[in-house]
Design an enzyme around this catalytic site. Structure first.
Site, PDB file in Angstrom:
ATOM      1  N   CYS A   1       0.901  -1.154   0.000  1.00 19.17           N
ATOM      2  CA  CYS A   1       0.000   0.000   0.000  1.00 19.17           C
ATOM      3  C   CYS A   1       0.939   1.201   0.000  1.00 19.17           C
ATOM      4  O   CYS A   1       1.576   1.479   1.013  1.00 19.17           O
ATOM      5  CB  CYS A   1      -0.910   0.044   1.221  1.00 19.17           C
ATOM      6  SG  CYS A   1      -1.861   1.590   1.259  1.00 19.17           S
TER       7      CYS A   1
ATOM      8  N   SER B   1      -1.180   1.696   4.743  1.00 15.81           N
ATOM      9  CA  SER B   1      -0.937   0.297   5.109  1.00 15.81           C
ATOM     10  C   SER B   1      -2.176  -0.564   4.897  1.00 15.81           C
ATOM     11  O   SER B   1      -2.428  -1.484   5.673  1.00 15.81           O
ATOM     12  CB  SER B   1      -0.483   0.211   6.561  1.00 15.81           C
ATOM     13  OG  SER B   1      -1.460   0.818   7.392  1.00 15.81           O
ATOM     14  N   CYS B   2      -2.958  -0.272   3.868  1.00 11.58           N
ATOM     15  CA  CYS B   2      -4.160  -1.058   3.600  1.00 11.58           C
ATOM     16  C   CYS B   2      -3.770  -2.514   3.366  1.00 11.58           C
ATOM     17  O   CYS B   2      -2.785  -2.806   2.695  1.00 11.58           O
ATOM     18  CB  CYS B   2      -4.895  -0.496   2.385  1.00 11.58           C
ATOM     19  SG  CYS B   2      -5.424   1.207   2.667  1.00 11.58           S
TER      20      CYS B   2
HETATM   21 FE    FE Z   1      -3.204   1.990   3.051  1.00  8.52          FE
END
Ligand code: FE
Length: 192
Positions: free
Chosen positions: A97, A101-102
């Protein structure tokens, strides 16, 4: 507040608290460890093992990851729009990501610290082969590397190549052997 909005707020809050020294990376990792005992990569590993053993499931998984994984009724969320990308002899997939921080929590748990590291997020896009080598993963020159950029809307999981030596193993045994990092795409599974 939608689940997605809440997740974005939580990610932003974590960044702020960490930057201001109010929350240490170790505190965050402790929570991650607890979370991983309930919701974690063992779920993704079950999905991978099922796909290796069941061609119809694999086809459904690659066509619509969220719908196929709903069959497992995992808790944890963040897979409303999950795309599963298949590693082959021609293509190696890796997930990042670049923005924050997906990550698909229901199948992989919470993201490891390095996944949130700005260095990983920027370098894996620019020099994927070099970064993968730092993870101990050498991708042959002739194999294409695809980097998938996750977002709050779409998240990705890698379906690793099943090692030859694992042919014929039962689904539960396969699931025990699939690593988290192989489902992010920073490692490949060893043929042992
Ligand atoms: Fe993200």
């Amino acid at each position: 507040m939608s689940e997605t909005t809440a997740a974005i707020r939580a990610e932003a809050l974590e960044s702020l608290l960490t930057e201001r020294g109010l929350l240490s990376a170790e505190d965050v990792d402790a929570v991650i460890t607890r979370y991983n005992e309930r919701v974690g990569p063992m779920n993704g590993a079950r999905v991978v093992a099922r796909a290796w053993r069941d061609g119809d499931f694999k086809a459904r998984l690659l066509a619509d990851g969220s719908a196929a994984i709903a069959e497992f009724a995992f808790e944890g969320g963040q897979i409303d729009k999950l795309v599963v990308v298949e590693n082959t002899q021609q293509v190696h997939n890796v997930v990042v990501c670049t923005l924050c921080s997906c990550y698909p929590w229901a199948v992989l748990g919470l993201p490891p610290k390095w996944y949130k590291d700005p260095a990983y997020r920027s370098r894996i896009v620019r020099e994927p082969r070099k970064v993968l080598k730092e993870f101990g993963t050498e991708i042959p020159r002739e194999k294409k590397i695809r980097v998938w950029d996750s977002s709050a809307e779409v998240r990705y999981m890698v379906l690793p190549v099943q090692p030859q030596a694992w042919q014929g193993l039962a689904e539960a045994e396969l699931a025990r052997r699939v690593s988290r990092d192989s489902m992010i795409g920073v490692t490949v599974l060893d043929d042992v």
